[in-house]
Write an enzyme that holds these catalytic residues in place. Structure first.
Site, PDB file in Angstrom:
ATOM      1  N   GLU A 226      66.384  31.890  18.357  1.00 45.78           N
ATOM      2  CA  GLU A 226      67.697  31.847  17.713  1.00 45.78           C
ATOM      3  C   GLU A 226      68.642  32.654  18.607  1.00 45.78           C
ATOM      4  O   GLU A 226      68.591  33.897  18.633  1.00 45.78           O
ATOM      5  CB  GLU A 226      67.584  32.458  16.302  1.00 45.78           C
ATOM      6  CG  GLU A 226      68.897  32.808  15.615  1.00 45.78           C
ATOM      7  CD  GLU A 226      69.918  31.653  15.591  1.00 45.78           C
ATOM      8  OE1 GLU A 226      69.549  30.521  15.252  1.00 45.78           O
ATOM      9  OE2 GLU A 226      71.081  31.911  15.935  1.00 45.78           O
TER      10      GLU A 226
ATOM     11  N   CYS B 116      61.905  28.334  10.349  1.00 38.06           N
ATOM     12  CA  CYS B 116      62.336  27.069   9.727  1.00 38.06           C
ATOM     13  C   CYS B 116      61.106  26.177   9.528  1.00 38.06           C
ATOM     14  O   CYS B 116      60.237  26.100  10.392  1.00 38.06           O
ATOM     15  CB  CYS B 116      63.368  26.371  10.612  1.00 38.06           C
ATOM     16  SG  CYS B 116      64.855  27.373  10.811  1.00 38.06           S
TER      17      CYS B 116
ATOM     18  N   CYS C 121      63.627  17.862  20.512  1.00 39.47           N
ATOM     19  CA  CYS C 121      64.015  18.977  19.643  1.00 39.47           C
ATOM     20  C   CYS C 121      62.870  19.387  18.732  1.00 39.47           C
ATOM     21  O   CYS C 121      62.253  18.543  18.090  1.00 39.47           O
ATOM     22  CB  CYS C 121      65.137  18.556  18.702  1.00 39.47           C
ATOM     23  SG  CYS C 121      66.654  18.230  19.508  1.00 39.47           S
TER      24      CYS C 121
ATOM     25  N   HIS D 137      71.335  20.630   8.299  1.00 44.76           N
ATOM     26  CA  HIS D 137      70.104  20.044   7.731  1.00 44.76           C
ATOM     27  C   HIS D 137      70.097  19.739   6.233  1.00 44.76           C
ATOM     28  O   HIS D 137      69.345  18.896   5.791  1.00 44.76           O
ATOM     29  CB  HIS D 137      68.864  20.856   8.095  1.00 44.76           C
ATOM     30  CG  HIS D 137      68.709  21.103   9.555  1.00 44.76           C
ATOM     31  ND1 HIS D 137      69.249  20.269  10.516  1.00 44.76           N
ATOM     32  CD2 HIS D 137      68.098  22.094  10.252  1.00 44.76           C
ATOM     33  CE1 HIS D 137      68.970  20.737  11.718  1.00 44.76           C
ATOM     34  NE2 HIS D 137      68.279  21.837  11.592  1.00 44.76           N
TER      35      HIS D 137
ATOM     36  N   CYS E 209      60.301  32.710  17.565  1.00 46.47           N
ATOM     37  CA  CYS E 209      61.550  32.773  16.801  1.00 46.47           C
ATOM     38  C   CYS E 209      61.248  33.404  15.448  1.00 46.47           C
ATOM     39  O   CYS E 209      60.176  33.209  14.887  1.00 46.47           O
ATOM     40  CB  CYS E 209      62.100  31.357  16.598  1.00 46.47           C
ATOM     41  SG  CYS E 209      63.709  31.313  15.767  1.00 46.47           S
TER      42      CYS E 209
ATOM     43  N   CYS F 112      68.328  22.675  28.495  1.00 45.39           N
ATOM     44  CA  CYS F 112      68.124  23.276  27.181  1.00 45.39           C
ATOM     45  C   CYS F 112      67.331  24.571  27.396  1.00 45.39           C
ATOM     46  O   CYS F 112      66.175  24.532  27.817  1.00 45.39           O
ATOM     47  CB  CYS F 112      67.361  22.269  26.326  1.00 45.39           C
ATOM     48  SG  CYS F 112      66.932  22.870  24.703  1.00 45.39           S
TER      49      CYS F 112
ATOM     50  N   CYS G  15      60.092  23.344  12.189  1.00 48.48           N
ATOM     51  CA  CYS G  15      60.204  23.667  13.615  1.00 48.48           C
ATOM     52  C   CYS G  15      58.899  24.222  14.170  1.00 48.48           C
ATOM     53  O   CYS G  15      58.315  25.154  13.615  1.00 48.48           O
ATOM     54  CB  CYS G  15      61.349  24.655  13.826  1.00 48.48           C
ATOM     55  SG  CYS G  15      61.557  25.113  15.558  1.00 48.48           S
TER      56      CYS G  15
ATOM     57  N   GLU H 278      59.566  27.633  27.216  1.00 44.94           N
ATOM     58  CA  GLU H 278      59.828  26.296  27.732  1.00 44.94           C
ATOM     59  C   GLU H 278      61.321  26.042  27.922  1.00 44.94           C
ATOM     60  O   GLU H 278      62.151  26.613  27.223  1.00 44.94           O
ATOM     61  CB  GLU H 278      59.243  25.253  26.768  1.00 44.94           C
ATOM     62  CG  GLU H 278      57.738  25.293  26.796  1.00 44.94           C
ATOM     63  CD  GLU H 278      57.094  24.364  25.784  1.00 44.94           C
ATOM     64  OE1 GLU H 278      56.036  23.815  26.111  1.00 44.94           O
ATOM     65  OE2 GLU H 278      57.625  24.195  24.685  1.00 44.94           O
TER      66      GLU H 278
END
Ligand code: SAH
Length: 353
Positions: free
Chosen positions: A173, A123, A346, A229, A119, A112, A126, A99
Protein backbone atom coordinates in the site's frame (compact mmCIF):
# COMPACT_ATOMS: atom_id res chain seq x y z
CA UNK A 1 19.86 -5.74 7.70
CA UNK A 2 23.10 -6.83 9.35
CA UNK A 3 26.45 -5.81 7.97
CA UNK A 4 29.06 -8.45 7.29
CA UNK A 5 32.12 -8.27 9.57
CA UNK A 6 34.34 -5.43 8.41
CA UNK A 7 31.66 -4.06 6.11
CA UNK A 8 30.53 -0.51 6.64
CA UNK A 9 26.90 0.00 5.74
CA UNK A 10 26.76 2.72 3.17
CA UNK A 11 23.76 4.76 2.26
CA UNK A 12 22.35 4.01 -1.16
CA UNK A 13 22.93 6.73 -3.72
CA UNK A 14 19.46 5.97 -5.07
CA UNK A 15 17.86 7.13 -1.80
CA UNK A 16 18.87 10.71 -2.55
CA UNK A 17 16.63 13.16 -4.34
CA UNK A 18 18.32 16.05 -6.12
CA UNK A 19 18.13 18.37 -3.11
CA UNK A 20 19.64 15.68 -0.84
CA UNK A 21 22.47 15.19 -3.29
CA UNK A 22 23.16 18.91 -3.45
CA UNK A 23 23.24 19.03 0.34
CA UNK A 24 25.79 16.18 0.51
CA UNK A 25 27.95 17.98 -2.02
CA UNK A 26 27.78 21.24 -0.15
CA UNK A 27 28.53 19.69 3.24
CA UNK A 28 31.59 18.02 1.82
CA UNK A 29 32.89 20.98 -0.16
CA UNK A 30 32.67 19.22 -3.49
CA UNK A 31 32.09 20.95 -6.79
CA UNK A 32 28.39 21.88 -7.18
CA UNK A 33 28.34 20.62 -10.78
CA UNK A 34 28.75 17.06 -9.52
CA UNK A 35 25.05 16.79 -8.61
CA UNK A 36 23.90 17.38 -12.18
CA UNK A 37 26.56 15.06 -13.57
CA UNK A 38 25.62 12.21 -11.26
CA UNK A 39 21.87 12.56 -11.88
CA UNK A 40 22.52 12.68 -15.59
CA UNK A 41 24.57 9.47 -15.52
CA UNK A 42 22.37 7.47 -13.30
CA UNK A 43 18.91 8.58 -14.31
CA UNK A 44 19.11 10.09 -17.77
CA UNK A 45 21.73 7.86 -19.35
CA UNK A 46 21.11 5.15 -16.78
CA UNK A 47 24.76 4.12 -16.78
CA UNK A 48 26.67 3.02 -13.76
CA UNK A 49 29.74 4.51 -12.09
CA UNK A 50 31.83 3.12 -14.97
CA UNK A 51 31.14 6.28 -16.92
CA UNK A 52 33.52 8.66 -15.24
CA UNK A 53 34.69 11.22 -17.77
CA UNK A 54 33.72 14.62 -16.55
CA UNK A 55 34.00 14.29 -12.81
CA UNK A 56 37.08 14.88 -10.70
CA UNK A 57 38.90 11.89 -9.22
CA UNK A 58 38.41 13.19 -5.70
CA UNK A 59 34.64 13.60 -6.10
CA UNK A 60 34.36 10.16 -7.59
CA UNK A 61 36.42 8.67 -4.78
CA UNK A 62 34.21 10.41 -2.22
CA UNK A 63 31.02 8.93 -3.66
CA UNK A 64 32.51 5.48 -4.10
CA UNK A 65 33.69 5.52 -0.51
CA UNK A 66 30.47 6.75 1.08
CA UNK A 67 27.64 5.53 -1.13
CA UNK A 68 26.31 2.23 -2.28
CA UNK A 69 25.49 2.06 -5.99
CA UNK A 70 24.12 -1.47 -6.09
CA UNK A 71 20.59 -2.14 -7.32
CA UNK A 72 18.11 -4.88 -6.39
CA UNK A 73 19.23 -8.10 -8.03
CA UNK A 74 17.02 -9.66 -10.72
CA UNK A 75 16.20 -13.13 -9.44
CA UNK A 76 13.92 -14.33 -12.23
CA UNK A 77 12.27 -12.84 -15.30
CA UNK A 78 9.07 -14.26 -16.77
CA UNK A 79 7.93 -13.15 -20.19
CA UNK A 80 4.31 -13.65 -21.15
CA UNK A 81 3.80 -15.73 -24.27
CA UNK A 82 0.42 -14.03 -24.92
CA UNK A 83 1.58 -10.42 -24.90
CA UNK A 84 4.86 -8.69 -24.13
CA UNK A 85 4.32 -8.37 -20.39
CA UNK A 86 7.43 -9.04 -18.31
CA UNK A 87 7.41 -9.93 -14.63
CA UNK A 88 10.57 -9.52 -12.58
CA UNK A 89 11.24 -11.07 -9.23
CA UNK A 90 13.85 -8.99 -7.40
CA UNK A 91 16.00 -10.21 -4.57
CA UNK A 92 16.75 -7.55 -1.97
CA UNK A 93 19.82 -7.37 0.25
CA UNK A 94 18.03 -9.02 3.18
CA UNK A 95 16.84 -11.83 0.86
CA UNK A 96 13.24 -10.60 0.75
CA UNK A 97 11.74 -10.65 -2.71
CA UNK A 98 9.38 -8.30 -4.54
CA UNK A 99 7.82 -8.27 -7.97
CA UNK A 100 7.66 -5.65 -10.68
CA UNK A 101 5.72 -5.81 -13.94
CA UNK A 102 6.37 -4.16 -17.29
CA UNK A 103 3.11 -3.75 -19.20
CA UNK A 104 3.45 -3.07 -22.93
CA UNK A 105 1.49 -0.55 -24.95
CA UNK A 106 2.59 0.25 -28.56
CA UNK A 107 6.28 -0.59 -28.05
CA UNK A 108 6.36 1.47 -24.90
CA UNK A 109 5.87 0.30 -21.37
CA UNK A 110 4.16 1.13 -18.12
CA UNK A 111 5.91 -0.15 -15.05
CA UNK A 112 4.01 -1.41 -12.05
CA UNK A 113 6.19 -0.93 -8.96
CA UNK A 114 5.96 -2.56 -5.56
CA UNK A 115 6.16 -0.31 -2.51
CA UNK A 116 6.33 -2.84 0.33
CA UNK A 117 7.35 -6.43 0.93
CA UNK A 118 3.89 -7.91 1.46
CA UNK A 119 1.09 -5.61 2.61
CA UNK A 120 -0.74 -4.81 5.84
CA UNK A 121 -4.13 -4.07 4.28
CA UNK A 122 -5.24 -7.71 4.15
CA UNK A 123 -7.79 -7.28 1.33
CA UNK A 124 -9.72 -10.51 0.92
CA UNK A 125 -9.26 -10.75 -2.86
CA UNK A 126 -5.55 -10.00 -3.00
CA UNK A 127 -2.72 -12.50 -3.20
CA UNK A 128 -0.15 -10.09 -1.79
CA UNK A 129 -2.27 -9.50 1.32
CA UNK A 130 -1.86 -13.15 2.28
CA UNK A 131 1.82 -12.51 2.94
CA UNK A 132 1.17 -9.90 5.63
CA UNK A 133 3.51 -6.91 5.83
CA UNK A 134 7.18 -7.81 6.07
CA UNK A 135 8.65 -4.35 5.68
CA UNK A 136 8.56 -1.11 3.74
CA UNK A 137 10.71 -0.78 0.66
CA UNK A 138 13.29 1.98 0.64
CA UNK A 139 13.27 4.67 -2.03
CA UNK A 140 16.33 3.08 -3.63
CA UNK A 141 14.57 -0.27 -3.86
CA UNK A 142 11.69 1.38 -5.74
CA UNK A 143 13.94 3.47 -7.99
CA UNK A 144 16.04 0.31 -8.43
CA UNK A 145 13.08 -1.69 -9.79
CA UNK A 146 12.69 0.98 -12.48
CA UNK A 147 16.38 1.19 -13.39
CA UNK A 148 16.85 -2.57 -13.52
CA UNK A 149 13.74 -3.05 -15.68
CA UNK A 150 14.99 -0.30 -18.00
CA UNK A 151 18.40 -1.92 -18.29
CA UNK A 152 16.81 -5.32 -18.92
CA UNK A 153 14.82 -3.83 -21.79
CA UNK A 154 17.93 -2.12 -23.18
CA UNK A 155 19.77 -5.45 -23.36
CA UNK A 156 16.89 -7.80 -24.18
CA UNK A 157 14.61 -5.66 -26.32
CA UNK A 158 16.99 -2.98 -27.62
CA UNK A 159 15.22 0.14 -28.78
CA UNK A 160 12.24 -0.61 -26.55
CA UNK A 161 13.68 0.85 -23.36
CA UNK A 162 10.90 3.40 -23.10
CA UNK A 163 9.07 3.31 -19.79
CA UNK A 164 6.62 6.15 -19.99
CA UNK A 165 4.23 5.52 -17.12
CA UNK A 166 4.86 4.55 -13.55
CA UNK A 167 2.09 3.04 -11.47
CA UNK A 168 2.42 2.14 -7.80
CA UNK A 169 0.06 -0.81 -8.12
CA UNK A 170 2.35 -3.69 -7.31
CA UNK A 171 2.79 -5.24 -3.91
CA UNK A 172 2.04 -3.05 -0.93
CA UNK A 173 0.00 0.00 0.00
CA UNK A 174 2.05 2.98 -1.23
CA UNK A 175 0.39 5.50 1.08
CA UNK A 176 1.37 3.31 4.03
CA UNK A 177 4.99 3.93 3.04
CA UNK A 178 4.48 7.58 2.19
CA UNK A 179 7.92 9.09 2.78
CA UNK A 180 9.83 6.60 0.69
CA UNK A 181 7.24 6.62 -2.13
CA UNK A 182 7.23 10.42 -2.16
CA UNK A 183 10.99 10.56 -2.49
CA UNK A 184 10.94 7.97 -5.28
CA UNK A 185 8.42 10.18 -7.11
CA UNK A 186 10.68 13.22 -6.61
CA UNK A 187 13.56 11.30 -8.19
CA UNK A 188 11.42 10.12 -11.14
CA UNK A 189 10.11 13.65 -11.66
CA UNK A 190 13.48 15.40 -11.52
CA UNK A 191 14.25 17.17 -14.78
CA UNK A 192 17.92 16.41 -14.16
CA UNK A 193 17.18 12.70 -14.31
CA UNK A 194 14.48 10.42 -15.71
CA UNK A 195 12.23 13.47 -16.06
CA UNK A 196 8.97 11.52 -16.01
CA UNK A 197 5.96 13.84 -16.39
CA UNK A 198 3.94 14.32 -13.24
CA UNK A 199 0.79 13.11 -14.97
CA UNK A 200 2.55 9.89 -15.93
CA UNK A 201 2.79 8.72 -12.34
CA UNK A 202 -0.15 7.09 -10.59
CA UNK A 203 -0.35 6.03 -6.98
CA UNK A 204 -3.05 3.52 -6.13
CA UNK A 205 -4.49 3.26 -2.64
CA UNK A 206 -6.98 1.11 -0.80
CA UNK A 207 -8.08 4.36 0.90
CA UNK A 208 -5.41 4.91 3.53
CA UNK A 209 -6.45 8.26 4.98
CA UNK A 210 -3.21 9.20 6.78
CA UNK A 211 -1.58 9.27 3.34
CA UNK A 212 -4.48 11.06 1.66
CA UNK A 213 -4.17 13.81 4.28
CA UNK A 214 -0.65 14.48 3.02
CA UNK A 215 -1.46 14.20 -0.66
CA UNK A 216 -2.30 17.81 -1.50
CA UNK A 217 0.78 19.33 0.03
CA UNK A 218 3.32 16.67 -0.70
CA UNK A 219 2.64 14.98 -4.05
CA UNK A 220 0.74 17.63 -6.00
CA UNK A 221 -0.11 16.74 -9.59
CA UNK A 222 0.51 13.01 -9.26
CA UNK A 223 -2.46 10.87 -10.34
CA UNK A 224 -4.49 9.06 -7.77
CA UNK A 225 -6.28 5.75 -8.15
CA UNK A 226 -8.65 4.49 -5.49
CA UNK A 227 -9.46 0.82 -5.12
CA UNK A 228 -13.18 1.19 -4.54
CA UNK A 229 -14.57 -2.29 -5.22
CA UNK A 230 -17.97 -1.71 -3.56
CA UNK A 231 -20.13 1.32 -2.80
CA UNK A 232 -21.83 -0.67 -0.03
CA UNK A 233 -20.29 -0.49 3.44
CA UNK A 234 -20.69 -4.13 4.38
CA UNK A 235 -19.28 -5.48 1.18
CA UNK A 236 -16.40 -2.99 1.17
CA UNK A 237 -15.63 -3.94 4.76
CA UNK A 238 -15.35 -7.55 3.69
CA UNK A 239 -13.19 -6.78 0.67
CA UNK A 240 -11.01 -4.02 2.15
CA UNK A 241 -10.92 -4.36 5.95
CA UNK A 242 -9.38 -0.87 6.45
CA UNK A 243 -12.75 0.48 5.30
CA UNK A 244 -13.91 -0.05 8.90
CA UNK A 245 -11.30 2.38 10.14
CA UNK A 246 -11.25 4.69 7.12
CA UNK A 247 -14.78 4.62 5.66
CA UNK A 248 -15.34 5.29 1.99
CA UNK A 249 -17.35 8.49 2.53
CA UNK A 250 -14.45 10.04 4.42
CA UNK A 251 -11.94 8.81 1.84
CA UNK A 252 -13.99 10.42 -0.93
CA UNK A 253 -14.09 13.72 0.96
CA UNK A 254 -10.31 13.87 0.92
CA UNK A 255 -10.17 12.86 -2.73
CA UNK A 256 -12.79 15.40 -3.79
CA UNK A 257 -10.61 18.14 -2.32
CA UNK A 258 -7.71 17.38 -4.69
CA UNK A 259 -7.54 20.00 -7.45
CA UNK A 260 -7.27 18.40 -10.88
CA UNK A 261 -5.56 19.70 -14.00
CA UNK A 262 -7.37 19.90 -17.30
CA UNK A 263 -7.94 16.37 -18.60
CA UNK A 264 -6.92 14.90 -15.25
CA UNK A 265 -9.17 12.32 -13.60
CA UNK A 266 -9.27 10.28 -10.47
CA UNK A 267 -9.21 6.60 -11.38
CA UNK A 268 -11.58 4.36 -9.47
CA UNK A 269 -10.66 0.72 -9.65
CA UNK A 270 -13.45 -1.77 -9.31
CA UNK A 271 -12.76 -5.49 -9.19
CA UNK A 272 -15.72 -7.50 -10.41
CA UNK A 273 -16.27 -10.64 -8.40
CA UNK A 274 -18.91 -13.15 -9.46
CA UNK A 275 -22.06 -12.98 -7.31
CA UNK A 276 -20.52 -10.51 -4.85
CA UNK A 277 -20.33 -7.03 -6.36
CA UNK A 278 -21.30 -7.53 -10.00
CA UNK A 279 -25.08 -7.02 -9.98
CA UNK A 280 -27.14 -4.23 -11.53
CA UNK A 281 -27.73 -2.83 -8.02
CA UNK A 282 -23.99 -2.55 -7.43
CA UNK A 283 -23.50 -0.80 -10.77
CA UNK A 284 -26.31 1.70 -10.13
CA UNK A 285 -25.08 2.54 -6.65
CA UNK A 286 -21.54 2.95 -7.97
CA UNK A 287 -22.75 5.16 -10.81
CA UNK A 288 -24.76 7.34 -8.45
CA UNK A 289 -21.80 7.66 -6.09
CA UNK A 290 -19.36 8.81 -8.77
CA UNK A 291 -21.71 10.77 -11.02
CA UNK A 292 -20.57 14.34 -11.45
CA UNK A 293 -17.03 13.63 -10.26
CA UNK A 294 -13.99 13.77 -12.56
CA UNK A 295 -13.97 10.00 -12.47
CA UNK A 296 -12.62 7.29 -14.68
CA UNK A 297 -13.57 3.74 -13.78
CA UNK A 298 -11.32 0.76 -14.38
CA UNK A 299 -13.32 -2.45 -14.22
CA UNK A 300 -11.02 -5.32 -13.39
CA UNK A 301 -12.49 -8.80 -13.63
CA UNK A 302 -11.18 -10.65 -10.58
CA UNK A 303 -7.98 -12.51 -11.34
CA UNK A 304 -7.81 -15.89 -9.69
CA UNK A 305 -4.68 -17.08 -7.88
CA UNK A 306 -3.83 -20.38 -6.19
CA UNK A 307 -6.32 -20.93 -3.37
CA UNK A 308 -8.42 -17.79 -4.04
CA UNK A 309 -11.97 -17.89 -2.72
CA UNK A 310 -13.67 -15.77 -5.40
CA UNK A 311 -14.53 -16.24 -9.03
CA UNK A 312 -14.38 -13.99 -12.03
CA UNK A 313 -17.70 -13.03 -13.67
CA UNK A 314 -18.53 -13.98 -17.26
CA UNK A 315 -17.75 -11.40 -19.91
CA UNK A 316 -21.44 -10.69 -20.52
CA UNK A 317 -21.87 -9.70 -16.85
CA UNK A 318 -18.86 -7.40 -17.09
CA UNK A 319 -20.33 -5.80 -20.19
CA UNK A 320 -23.74 -5.37 -18.56
CA UNK A 321 -22.09 -3.70 -15.58
CA UNK A 322 -20.29 -1.29 -17.89
CA UNK A 323 -23.51 -0.57 -19.82
CA UNK A 324 -25.17 0.62 -16.60
CA UNK A 325 -22.22 2.87 -15.78
CA UNK A 326 -22.43 4.29 -19.31
CA UNK A 327 -25.93 5.57 -18.51
CA UNK A 328 -24.32 7.71 -15.78
CA UNK A 329 -21.88 9.05 -18.39
CA UNK A 330 -18.84 7.93 -16.48
CA UNK A 331 -15.94 6.84 -18.71
CA UNK A 332 -15.30 3.20 -17.97
CA UNK A 333 -12.63 0.85 -19.22
CA UNK A 334 -12.72 -2.91 -18.89
CA UNK A 335 -9.17 -3.72 -18.04
CA UNK A 336 -7.73 -6.69 -19.87
CA UNK A 337 -5.65 -9.28 -18.15
CA UNK A 338 -2.23 -8.77 -19.60
CA UNK A 339 0.34 -11.16 -18.30
CA UNK A 340 -2.04 -13.52 -16.50
CA UNK A 341 -0.19 -16.54 -17.90
CA UNK A 342 2.80 -15.54 -15.75
CA UNK A 343 0.65 -14.46 -12.77
CA UNK A 344 1.56 -10.84 -13.46
CA UNK A 345 -1.98 -9.48 -13.60
CA UNK A 346 -3.47 -7.32 -10.83
CA UNK A 347 -3.55 -9.03 -7.49
CA UNK A 348 -1.52 -12.01 -8.61
CA UNK A 349 1.75 -10.80 -7.17
CA UNK A 350 3.04 -12.82 -4.27
CA UNK A 351 6.70 -13.35 -3.77
CA UNK A 352 6.86 -15.37 -0.60
CA UNK A 353 8.12 -18.51 -2.34
N1 SAH B 1 -2.62 -1.15 -2.19
C1 SAH B 1 -2.90 -0.44 -3.39
C2 SAH B 1 -2.07 -0.87 -4.59
C3 SAH B 1 -1.93 -2.35 -4.86
S1 SAH B 1 -3.25 -3.21 -5.60
C4 SAH B 1 -4.39 -0.50 -3.69
O1 SAH B 1 -5.10 -1.18 -2.97
O2 SAH B 1 -4.84 0.16 -4.60
C5 SAH B 1 -3.39 -2.67 -7.23
C6 SAH B 1 -4.76 -3.00 -7.85
O3 SAH B 1 -4.92 -4.41 -8.05
C7 SAH B 1 -5.89 -2.58 -6.91
O4 SAH B 1 -6.95 -1.97 -7.56
C8 SAH B 1 -6.30 -3.91 -6.34
O5 SAH B 1 -7.53 -3.81 -5.79
C9 SAH B 1 -6.17 -4.81 -7.56
N2 SAH B 1 -6.22 -6.22 -7.25
C10 SAH B 1 -5.73 -6.83 -6.16
N3 SAH B 1 -6.01 -8.15 -6.18
C11 SAH B 1 -6.67 -8.40 -7.33
C12 SAH B 1 -7.19 -9.58 -7.95
N4 SAH B 1 -7.07 -10.77 -7.38
N5 SAH B 1 -7.81 -9.45 -9.14
C13 SAH B 1 -7.91 -8.25 -9.75
N6 SAH B 1 -7.42 -7.11 -9.22
C14 SAH B 1 -6.81 -7.17 -8.02
Amino acid sequence: MSALPGEVLKQSFYDLNYADLEAVIKQNDLNQSVAGILFNWHYKKKESMQCRDNISKSSLAFFEKHFDFSLPEIDTVQESSKDRTVKFLFKLKDQHKVETVLIPFNNKYSICLSSQVGCAMNCSFCFTGEQGLKRNLTTSEMVGQFLQAWRWLASNRPGEERILNIVFMGQGEPLHNFDAVKKACEIFLSQRGTSIGVQKITISTAGYIPGLKRWLQEVPGVNLALSLHSPFTEKRNELIPINKKYPLAEVLNYIDAIPLQKKQFITYEYILIKGLNDTADDAKKLGALLQGKRAYINLIPFNAFPGSRYESPDLIEVENFKAILDTFRIPTLIRGTKGDDVLAACGQLNSKN
